[in-house]
Design a protein around this motif. Structure first.
Motif, mmCIF file in Angstrom:
data_model
loop_
_atom_site.group_PDB
_atom_site.id
_atom_site.type_symbol
_atom_site.label_atom_id
_atom_site.label_comp_id
_atom_site.label_asym_id
_atom_site.label_seq_id
_atom_site.Cartn_x
_atom_site.Cartn_y
_atom_site.Cartn_z
ATOM 1 N N ASN A 156 0.726 -1.158 0.025
ATOM 2 C CA ASN A 156 -0.098 0.002 0.206
ATOM 3 C C ASN A 156 0.795 1.132 -0.015
ATOM 4 O O ASN A 156 0.379 2.453 0.034
ATOM 5 C CB ASN A 156 -0.799 -0.008 1.052
ATOM 6 C CG ASN A 156 -2.143 -0.942 0.947
ATOM 7 O OD1 ASN A 156 -2.630 -1.422 -0.070
ATOM 8 N ND2 ASN A 156 -2.624 -1.504 2.050
ATOM 9 N N GLY A 157 2.181 1.129 -0.160
ATOM 10 C CA GLY A 157 3.027 2.300 -0.178
ATOM 11 C C GLY A 157 3.268 2.862 1.099
ATOM 12 O O GLY A 157 3.801 4.081 1.182
ATOM 13 N N ILE A 158 3.138 2.057 2.148
ATOM 14 C CA ILE A 158 3.410 2.736 3.648
ATOM 15 C C ILE A 158 4.830 2.173 4.128
ATOM 16 O O ILE A 158 5.017 0.987 4.243
ATOM 17 C CB ILE A 158 2.343 2.130 4.409
ATOM 18 C CG1 ILE A 158 0.904 2.784 4.189
ATOM 19 C CG2 ILE A 158 2.472 2.829 6.188
ATOM 20 C CD1 ILE A 158 -0.513 1.887 4.435
ATOM 21 N N PRO A 159 5.504 3.152 4.708
ATOM 22 C CA PRO A 159 6.785 2.765 5.027
ATOM 23 C C PRO A 159 6.531 2.174 6.554
ATOM 24 O O PRO A 159 5.762 2.446 7.422
ATOM 25 C CB PRO A 159 7.490 4.174 5.546
ATOM 26 C CG PRO A 159 6.524 5.109 5.503
ATOM 27 C CD PRO A 159 5.421 4.652 4.830
ATOM 28 N N VAL A 160 6.981 0.706 6.656
ATOM 29 C CA VAL A 160 6.671 -0.104 7.936
ATOM 30 C C VAL A 160 8.187 -0.545 8.101
ATOM 31 O O VAL A 160 9.125 -0.763 7.222
ATOM 32 C CB VAL A 160 5.874 -1.126 7.781
ATOM 33 C CG1 VAL A 160 4.698 -0.606 7.425
ATOM 34 C CG2 VAL A 160 6.270 -2.014 6.490
ATOM 35 N N ARG A 161 8.309 -0.809 9.625
ATOM 36 C CA ARG A 161 9.829 -1.145 10.111
ATOM 37 C C ARG A 161 9.359 -2.408 11.020
ATOM 38 O O ARG A 161 8.779 -2.477 11.860
ATOM 39 C CB ARG A 161 10.604 -0.207 10.532
ATOM 40 C CG ARG A 161 12.005 -0.540 10.960
ATOM 41 C CD ARG A 161 13.021 0.764 11.165
ATOM 42 N NE ARG A 161 12.484 1.680 12.059
ATOM 43 C CZ ARG A 161 12.917 1.526 13.530
ATOM 44 N NH1 ARG A 161 13.820 0.737 13.735
ATOM 45 N NH2 ARG A 161 12.320 2.265 14.494
ATOM 46 N N GLU A 162 10.318 -3.447 10.620
ATOM 47 C CA GLU A 162 9.925 -4.703 11.536
ATOM 48 C C GLU A 162 11.063 -4.946 12.768
ATOM 49 O O GLU A 162 12.028 -4.389 12.493
ATOM 50 C CB GLU A 162 10.074 -6.159 10.737
ATOM 51 C CG GLU A 162 8.898 -6.151 9.732
ATOM 52 C CD GLU A 162 9.114 -7.315 8.769
ATOM 53 O OE1 GLU A 162 8.712 -8.456 9.631
ATOM 54 O OE2 GLU A 162 9.234 -7.412 7.615
#
Length: 396
Positions: A115-121
Protein backbone atom coordinates in the motif's frame (compact mmCIF):
# COMPACT_ATOMS: atom_id res chain seq x y z
CA UNK A 1 -39.93 23.61 -10.10
CA UNK A 2 -38.48 25.61 -7.20
CA UNK A 3 -35.79 23.79 -5.23
CA UNK A 4 -34.67 24.66 -1.72
CA UNK A 5 -31.22 23.35 -2.64
CA UNK A 6 -29.58 21.41 -5.40
CA UNK A 7 -28.14 18.70 -3.14
CA UNK A 8 -29.46 17.70 0.27
CA UNK A 9 -27.11 15.70 2.50
CA UNK A 10 -28.54 13.70 5.42
CA UNK A 11 -26.11 13.45 8.34
CA UNK A 12 -23.60 15.89 9.86
CA UNK A 13 -20.98 13.33 10.74
CA UNK A 14 -17.56 13.81 9.22
CA UNK A 15 -18.45 11.97 5.97
CA UNK A 16 -21.64 13.96 5.35
CA UNK A 17 -19.87 17.24 6.07
CA UNK A 18 -16.88 16.29 3.91
CA UNK A 19 -19.29 15.49 1.06
CA UNK A 20 -20.97 18.89 1.35
CA UNK A 21 -17.53 20.52 1.61
CA UNK A 22 -16.35 18.75 -1.57
CA UNK A 23 -19.51 19.67 -3.49
CA UNK A 24 -19.18 23.37 -2.69
CA UNK A 25 -15.57 23.30 -3.91
CA UNK A 26 -16.12 21.22 -7.00
CA UNK A 27 -19.16 23.29 -8.01
CA UNK A 28 -18.82 26.83 -6.60
CA UNK A 29 -22.19 28.47 -6.20
CA UNK A 30 -24.06 25.18 -5.85
CA UNK A 31 -26.61 25.31 -3.04
CA UNK A 32 -25.88 22.38 -0.71
CA UNK A 33 -27.74 21.80 2.56
CA UNK A 34 -26.94 19.29 5.32
CA UNK A 35 -29.73 18.15 7.66
CA UNK A 36 -28.88 16.61 11.02
CA UNK A 37 -31.20 15.29 13.71
CA UNK A 38 -28.82 16.18 16.55
CA UNK A 39 -28.24 19.74 17.85
CA UNK A 40 -24.64 19.77 16.56
CA UNK A 41 -22.16 17.89 14.37
CA UNK A 42 -20.19 14.70 15.09
CA UNK A 43 -22.43 13.36 17.87
CA UNK A 44 -22.04 9.68 17.02
CA UNK A 45 -19.27 7.71 15.21
CA UNK A 46 -17.21 10.82 14.38
CA UNK A 47 -17.06 12.06 17.95
CA UNK A 48 -16.80 8.69 19.68
CA UNK A 49 -13.66 6.92 18.50
CA UNK A 50 -9.95 6.59 19.22
CA UNK A 51 -9.05 9.70 17.25
CA UNK A 52 -6.45 7.81 15.21
CA UNK A 53 -5.34 8.96 11.75
CA UNK A 54 -4.91 5.51 10.20
CA UNK A 55 -2.08 4.99 7.75
CA UNK A 56 -3.82 2.29 5.68
CA UNK A 57 -1.56 -0.58 6.71
CA UNK A 58 -4.41 -3.00 7.47
CA UNK A 59 -6.43 -2.82 4.29
CA UNK A 60 -6.42 -5.07 1.24
CA UNK A 61 -4.34 -3.49 -1.56
CA UNK A 62 -6.61 -1.91 -4.16
CA UNK A 63 -9.59 -1.72 -1.79
CA UNK A 64 -11.38 1.57 -1.20
CA UNK A 65 -10.18 1.53 2.41
CA UNK A 66 -6.55 1.15 1.34
CA UNK A 67 -6.75 3.86 -1.31
CA UNK A 68 -8.73 6.38 0.71
CA UNK A 69 -6.95 5.81 4.04
CA UNK A 70 -3.44 6.28 2.64
CA UNK A 71 -4.51 9.37 0.72
CA UNK A 72 -6.76 10.59 3.51
CA UNK A 73 -4.09 10.37 6.21
CA UNK A 74 -1.90 12.84 4.35
CA UNK A 75 -4.82 15.12 3.57
CA UNK A 76 -6.11 15.00 7.15
CA UNK A 77 -2.75 16.07 8.58
CA UNK A 78 -2.60 18.90 6.05
CA UNK A 79 -6.19 19.99 6.80
CA UNK A 80 -5.55 20.02 10.55
CA UNK A 81 -2.34 22.01 10.09
CA UNK A 82 -4.00 24.57 7.81
CA UNK A 83 -6.82 25.15 10.29
CA UNK A 84 -4.71 24.90 13.47
CA UNK A 85 -6.68 21.86 14.69
CA UNK A 86 -5.19 19.49 17.31
CA UNK A 87 -3.22 16.68 15.68
CA UNK A 88 0.11 14.86 15.81
CA UNK A 89 1.93 12.30 13.67
CA UNK A 90 3.18 9.90 16.33
CA UNK A 91 3.70 6.57 14.57
CA UNK A 92 2.49 3.34 16.14
CA UNK A 93 3.51 -0.18 17.03
CA UNK A 94 1.57 -3.30 16.05
CA UNK A 95 2.80 -5.99 18.45
CA UNK A 96 2.70 -9.79 18.22
CA UNK A 97 2.54 -11.37 21.68
CA UNK A 98 2.23 -15.05 20.69
CA UNK A 99 4.00 -17.19 18.09
CA UNK A 100 0.84 -17.84 16.09
CA UNK A 101 0.57 -14.07 15.49
CA UNK A 102 4.03 -13.82 13.89
CA UNK A 103 3.00 -14.94 10.36
CA UNK A 104 0.05 -12.51 10.48
CA UNK A 105 2.34 -9.70 11.61
CA UNK A 106 4.74 -10.39 8.74
CA UNK A 107 1.84 -10.50 6.28
CA UNK A 108 0.65 -7.17 7.66
CA UNK A 109 4.09 -5.66 7.05
CA UNK A 110 3.97 -6.93 3.46
CA UNK A 111 0.48 -5.51 2.99
CA UNK A 112 1.63 -2.13 4.29
CA UNK A 113 4.50 -2.07 1.79
CA UNK A 114 2.11 -2.98 -1.03
CA UNK A 115 0.00 0.00 0.00
CA UNK A 116 3.04 2.26 -0.18
CA UNK A 117 3.36 2.71 3.59
CA UNK A 118 6.79 2.78 5.25
CA UNK A 119 6.87 -0.01 7.85
CA UNK A 120 9.79 -1.29 9.90
CA UNK A 121 9.93 -4.72 11.54
CA UNK A 122 11.21 -4.75 15.12
CA UNK A 123 12.45 -7.33 17.61
CA UNK A 124 11.81 -7.32 21.39
CA UNK A 125 14.72 -4.97 22.20
CA UNK A 126 13.56 -2.44 19.60
CA UNK A 127 10.00 -2.62 20.95
CA UNK A 128 11.38 -1.58 24.33
CA UNK A 129 13.15 1.39 22.77
CA UNK A 130 9.80 2.73 21.58
CA UNK A 131 7.62 1.51 24.45
CA UNK A 132 9.56 0.41 27.57
CA UNK A 133 6.46 -1.05 29.28
CA UNK A 134 5.21 -3.01 26.25
CA UNK A 135 6.29 -6.59 25.70
CA UNK A 136 6.07 -8.69 22.56
CA UNK A 137 7.88 -11.20 20.38
CA UNK A 138 8.00 -8.85 17.40
CA UNK A 139 6.35 -5.69 16.10
CA UNK A 140 6.07 -3.42 13.13
CA UNK A 141 6.46 0.34 13.40
CA UNK A 142 4.22 2.45 11.16
CA UNK A 143 5.61 5.97 11.11
CA UNK A 144 2.72 7.69 9.29
CA UNK A 145 0.02 6.96 11.87
CA UNK A 146 -1.18 9.94 13.92
CA UNK A 147 -3.97 11.31 16.09
CA UNK A 148 -6.48 14.10 15.63
CA UNK A 149 -9.61 15.58 17.13
CA UNK A 150 -12.14 14.46 14.53
CA UNK A 151 -15.00 16.29 16.24
CA UNK A 152 -12.99 19.50 15.78
CA UNK A 153 -12.41 18.59 12.12
CA UNK A 154 -16.16 18.08 11.65
CA UNK A 155 -16.89 21.41 13.32
CA UNK A 156 -14.44 23.12 10.94
CA UNK A 157 -16.07 21.47 7.94
CA UNK A 158 -19.51 22.48 9.22
CA UNK A 159 -18.39 26.11 9.40
CA UNK A 160 -17.95 26.12 5.61
CA UNK A 161 -21.32 24.57 4.65
CA UNK A 162 -24.99 25.14 5.47
CA UNK A 163 -26.31 22.80 8.17
CA UNK A 164 -29.82 22.57 9.58
CA UNK A 165 -29.61 20.96 13.04
CA UNK A 166 -32.44 19.38 15.03
CA UNK A 167 -34.03 18.10 11.82
CA UNK A 168 -34.75 14.38 11.77
CA UNK A 169 -35.80 12.99 8.40
CA UNK A 170 -39.17 11.25 8.62
CA UNK A 171 -40.25 10.89 4.99
CA UNK A 172 -38.59 10.92 1.59
CA UNK A 173 -40.38 11.08 -1.76
CA UNK A 174 -39.00 11.21 -5.29
CA UNK A 175 -41.16 12.52 -8.10
CA UNK A 176 -41.34 15.15 -10.81
CA UNK A 177 -37.57 15.26 -11.11
CA UNK A 178 -36.97 16.13 -7.45
CA UNK A 179 -36.42 14.63 -4.02
CA UNK A 180 -38.56 15.93 -1.16
CA UNK A 181 -37.71 15.32 2.49
CA UNK A 182 -40.07 15.94 5.39
CA UNK A 183 -38.49 16.49 8.81
CA UNK A 184 -39.93 15.87 12.25
CA UNK A 185 -41.30 19.39 12.62
CA UNK A 186 -43.14 19.17 9.30
CA UNK A 187 -40.62 21.14 7.24
CA UNK A 188 -40.40 20.01 3.61
CA UNK A 189 -37.11 20.47 1.78
CA UNK A 190 -36.92 19.93 -1.98
CA UNK A 191 -33.68 19.15 -3.78
CA UNK A 192 -32.49 17.94 -7.15
CA UNK A 193 -30.47 15.13 -5.53
CA UNK A 194 -30.09 13.45 -2.14
CA UNK A 195 -27.03 12.05 -0.36
CA UNK A 196 -27.56 9.59 2.50
CA UNK A 197 -24.73 9.83 5.05
CA UNK A 198 -26.86 8.81 8.01
CA UNK A 199 -24.31 6.41 9.52
CA UNK A 200 -26.05 4.28 12.13
CA UNK A 201 -29.36 4.80 10.33
CA UNK A 202 -28.20 4.74 6.70
CA UNK A 203 -30.06 1.52 5.79
CA UNK A 204 -33.32 2.92 7.18
CA UNK A 205 -32.87 6.16 5.26
CA UNK A 206 -32.22 4.13 2.09
CA UNK A 207 -35.48 2.26 2.61
CA UNK A 208 -37.30 5.55 3.33
CA UNK A 209 -36.15 6.67 -0.10
CA UNK A 210 -37.65 3.52 -1.64
CA UNK A 211 -34.31 1.79 -2.31
CA UNK A 212 -33.13 -1.69 -1.29
CA UNK A 213 -29.70 -1.30 0.31
CA UNK A 214 -28.95 -5.05 0.31
CA UNK A 215 -27.48 -4.87 3.82
CA UNK A 216 -28.47 -4.07 7.39
CA UNK A 217 -26.67 -2.04 10.02
CA UNK A 218 -25.87 -4.24 13.03
CA UNK A 219 -24.55 -2.00 15.82
CA UNK A 220 -21.50 -2.98 17.88
CA UNK A 221 -20.64 -0.97 20.97
CA UNK A 222 -16.97 -0.25 21.60
CA UNK A 223 -16.18 0.45 25.25
CA UNK A 224 -13.22 2.62 26.20
CA UNK A 225 -11.26 3.35 29.33
CA UNK A 226 -8.77 6.09 30.17
CA UNK A 227 -5.46 4.93 31.64
CA UNK A 228 -4.95 6.42 35.09
CA UNK A 229 -1.19 5.97 34.67
CA UNK A 230 -0.64 7.47 31.20
CA UNK A 231 3.14 7.40 31.68
CA UNK A 232 2.98 3.65 30.93
CA UNK A 233 2.42 4.40 27.23
CA UNK A 234 4.37 6.79 25.04
CA UNK A 235 2.40 6.61 21.79
CA UNK A 236 0.07 4.18 19.99
CA UNK A 237 0.19 0.41 20.59
CA UNK A 238 -2.01 -2.12 18.76
CA UNK A 239 -2.37 -5.91 18.80
CA UNK A 240 -2.20 -7.99 15.65
CA UNK A 241 -5.80 -8.00 14.38
CA UNK A 242 -7.86 -11.10 13.73
CA UNK A 243 -8.37 -11.23 9.94
CA UNK A 244 -11.86 -12.70 10.40
CA UNK A 245 -13.15 -9.39 11.79
CA UNK A 246 -13.08 -5.75 10.70
CA UNK A 247 -12.20 -4.76 14.30
CA UNK A 248 -8.63 -3.91 15.32
CA UNK A 249 -8.80 -5.16 18.91
CA UNK A 250 -8.18 -3.38 22.20
CA UNK A 251 -5.38 -0.87 21.68
CA UNK A 252 -3.64 1.96 23.53
CA UNK A 253 -3.83 5.47 22.12
CA UNK A 254 -2.15 8.61 23.44
CA UNK A 255 -4.47 11.30 22.15
CA UNK A 256 -4.08 14.96 21.29
CA UNK A 257 -4.88 15.86 24.92
CA UNK A 258 -2.05 13.57 26.12
CA UNK A 259 -4.45 11.18 27.86
CA UNK A 260 -4.21 7.48 26.97
CA UNK A 261 -7.36 5.75 25.75
CA UNK A 262 -7.70 1.98 26.09
CA UNK A 263 -10.09 0.09 23.82
CA UNK A 264 -12.39 -0.54 22.19
CA UNK A 265 -13.85 -4.01 22.53
CA UNK A 266 -16.79 -4.97 20.29
CA UNK A 267 -20.05 -6.13 21.87
CA UNK A 268 -23.56 -6.21 20.39
CA UNK A 269 -25.40 -2.98 21.17
CA UNK A 270 -29.04 -3.11 22.24
CA UNK A 271 -29.71 0.13 20.35
CA UNK A 272 -28.16 1.82 17.35
CA UNK A 273 -27.27 4.64 19.71
CA UNK A 274 -26.77 2.27 22.65
CA UNK A 275 -23.72 3.68 24.40
CA UNK A 276 -24.55 1.80 27.62
CA UNK A 277 -25.82 -1.71 28.36
CA UNK A 278 -28.97 -0.24 29.89
CA UNK A 279 -29.84 1.66 26.70
CA UNK A 280 -32.29 -0.59 24.88
CA UNK A 281 -34.39 0.17 21.80
CA UNK A 282 -37.08 -2.43 21.18
CA UNK A 283 -37.23 -1.39 17.53
CA UNK A 284 -33.48 -1.84 17.09
CA UNK A 285 -33.35 -5.16 18.95
CA UNK A 286 -36.28 -6.58 16.96
CA UNK A 287 -34.68 -5.36 13.73
CA UNK A 288 -31.39 -7.08 14.55
CA UNK A 289 -32.89 -10.31 15.91
CA UNK A 290 -35.18 -10.58 12.89
CA UNK A 291 -32.32 -10.20 10.42
CA UNK A 292 -30.90 -13.52 9.12
CA UNK A 293 -27.42 -12.04 8.80
CA UNK A 294 -27.26 -11.33 12.54
CA UNK A 295 -28.05 -14.97 13.40
CA UNK A 296 -25.42 -16.19 10.96
CA UNK A 297 -22.82 -13.92 12.59
CA UNK A 298 -23.79 -15.27 16.00
CA UNK A 299 -23.51 -18.92 14.92
CA UNK A 300 -20.20 -18.35 13.18
CA UNK A 301 -18.47 -16.22 15.82
CA UNK A 302 -20.18 -16.97 19.14
CA UNK A 303 -16.90 -17.78 20.92
CA UNK A 304 -15.40 -14.43 19.93
CA UNK A 305 -18.62 -12.65 20.94
CA UNK A 306 -18.79 -14.41 24.31
CA UNK A 307 -15.20 -13.35 25.10
CA UNK A 308 -16.00 -9.74 24.20
CA UNK A 309 -19.07 -9.75 26.42
CA UNK A 310 -17.00 -11.15 29.30
CA UNK A 311 -14.48 -8.33 28.84
CA UNK A 312 -17.38 -5.88 28.89
CA UNK A 313 -18.90 -7.23 32.12
CA UNK A 314 -15.63 -7.65 34.03
CA UNK A 315 -13.04 -4.89 34.31
CA UNK A 316 -10.50 -7.46 35.45
CA UNK A 317 -11.13 -9.49 32.28
CA UNK A 318 -10.76 -6.31 30.21
CA UNK A 319 -7.48 -5.53 32.00
CA UNK A 320 -6.33 -9.08 31.28
CA UNK A 321 -6.80 -8.42 27.57
CA UNK A 322 -4.77 -5.20 27.87
CA UNK A 323 -2.00 -7.00 29.78
CA UNK A 324 -1.19 -8.98 26.64
CA UNK A 325 0.45 -5.77 25.46
CA UNK A 326 1.04 -3.87 28.69
CA UNK A 327 1.82 -6.28 31.56
CA UNK A 328 1.99 -3.54 34.20
CA UNK A 329 -1.64 -2.50 33.83
CA UNK A 330 -4.11 -3.29 36.61
CA UNK A 331 -7.89 -3.17 36.65
CA UNK A 332 -7.67 -0.16 38.96
CA UNK A 333 -5.75 1.70 36.22
CA UNK A 334 -8.81 1.69 33.96
CA UNK A 335 -11.19 4.61 34.32
CA UNK A 336 -14.42 4.32 32.28
CA UNK A 337 -14.67 6.69 29.30
CA UNK A 338 -17.34 7.43 26.70
CA UNK A 339 -18.24 4.47 24.51
CA UNK A 340 -18.89 4.46 20.77
CA UNK A 341 -21.12 2.42 18.48
CA UNK A 342 -19.84 1.10 15.17
CA UNK A 343 -22.34 1.14 12.30
CA UNK A 344 -21.36 -2.21 10.81
CA UNK A 345 -23.01 -3.21 7.54
CA UNK A 346 -23.89 -6.91 7.42
CA UNK A 347 -25.12 -8.87 4.42
CA UNK A 348 -27.97 -11.37 4.73
CA UNK A 349 -25.51 -14.29 4.59
CA UNK A 350 -23.77 -12.98 7.72
CA UNK A 351 -20.83 -11.39 5.94
CA UNK A 352 -19.42 -8.37 7.76
CA UNK A 353 -18.85 -5.82 5.00
CA UNK A 354 -15.15 -5.05 5.20
CA UNK A 355 -14.79 -2.21 2.68
CA UNK A 356 -16.56 1.10 2.25
CA UNK A 357 -19.87 0.54 0.50
CA UNK A 358 -21.91 2.93 -1.66
CA UNK A 359 -25.27 2.54 -3.31
CA UNK A 360 -27.37 4.55 -5.72
CA UNK A 361 -31.02 5.06 -6.53
CA UNK A 362 -32.92 7.60 -8.63
CA UNK A 363 -31.42 11.01 -7.77
CA UNK A 364 -29.84 9.48 -4.68
CA UNK A 365 -26.42 8.34 -3.47
CA UNK A 366 -26.16 6.22 -0.31
CA UNK A 367 -23.09 5.73 1.91
CA UNK A 368 -23.90 2.30 3.36
CA UNK A 369 -20.72 1.27 5.17
CA UNK A 370 -18.29 3.85 6.50
CA UNK A 371 -16.89 2.81 9.89
CA UNK A 372 -13.20 3.20 10.75
CA UNK A 373 -11.08 4.40 8.96
CA UNK A 374 -13.80 6.66 7.55
CA UNK A 375 -12.78 9.62 9.71
CA UNK A 376 -9.21 9.38 8.39
CA UNK A 377 -10.47 8.93 4.84
CA UNK A 378 -13.32 11.44 5.05
CA UNK A 379 -11.89 14.01 2.62
CA UNK A 380 -11.35 11.53 -0.28
CA UNK A 381 -14.64 9.78 0.57
CA UNK A 382 -16.38 13.15 0.40
CA UNK A 383 -14.91 13.80 -3.05
CA UNK A 384 -15.98 10.35 -4.26
CA UNK A 385 -19.55 10.84 -3.06
CA UNK A 386 -19.57 14.34 -4.57
CA UNK A 387 -18.41 12.88 -7.90
CA UNK A 388 -21.23 10.35 -7.82
CA UNK A 389 -23.93 12.88 -7.00
CA UNK A 390 -22.69 15.31 -9.68
CA UNK A 391 -22.93 12.43 -12.17
CA UNK A 392 -26.50 11.82 -10.98
CA UNK A 393 -27.29 15.51 -11.60
CA UNK A 394 -25.73 15.45 -15.08
CA UNK A 395 -27.81 12.43 -16.03
CA UNK A 396 -31.08 13.92 -14.74
Amino acid sequence: MAYDCEVLVIGAGIVGLATAYALTRQSPGMRVLVVEKEPGPARHQTGRNSGVIHSGVYYRPGSLKARYATRGATEMVKFCAEHALPHAVTGKLIVATTRDELPRLHALAQRGRENGIPVRELGPAQIAEHEPEVTGLAAIHVATTGVADFAAVATQLAADVDVLYGSEVRRISRRDGSVAVRTGDGTVIRARALVNCAGLHCDRVARLAGDRPGMRIVPFRGEYFTLRRPSLVKGLVYPVPDPAFPFLGVHLTRGVDDSVHVGPNAVPAMAREGYRWRTVSVRDVVGTVGYPGAWRIARRHWRYGAAEVRHSLSREAYAGEVRRLLPAVRASDLEPAAAGVRAQAVLSDGTLVDDFLFGEGPRTVHVLNAPSPAATASLPIGREVARRVLEVLRES
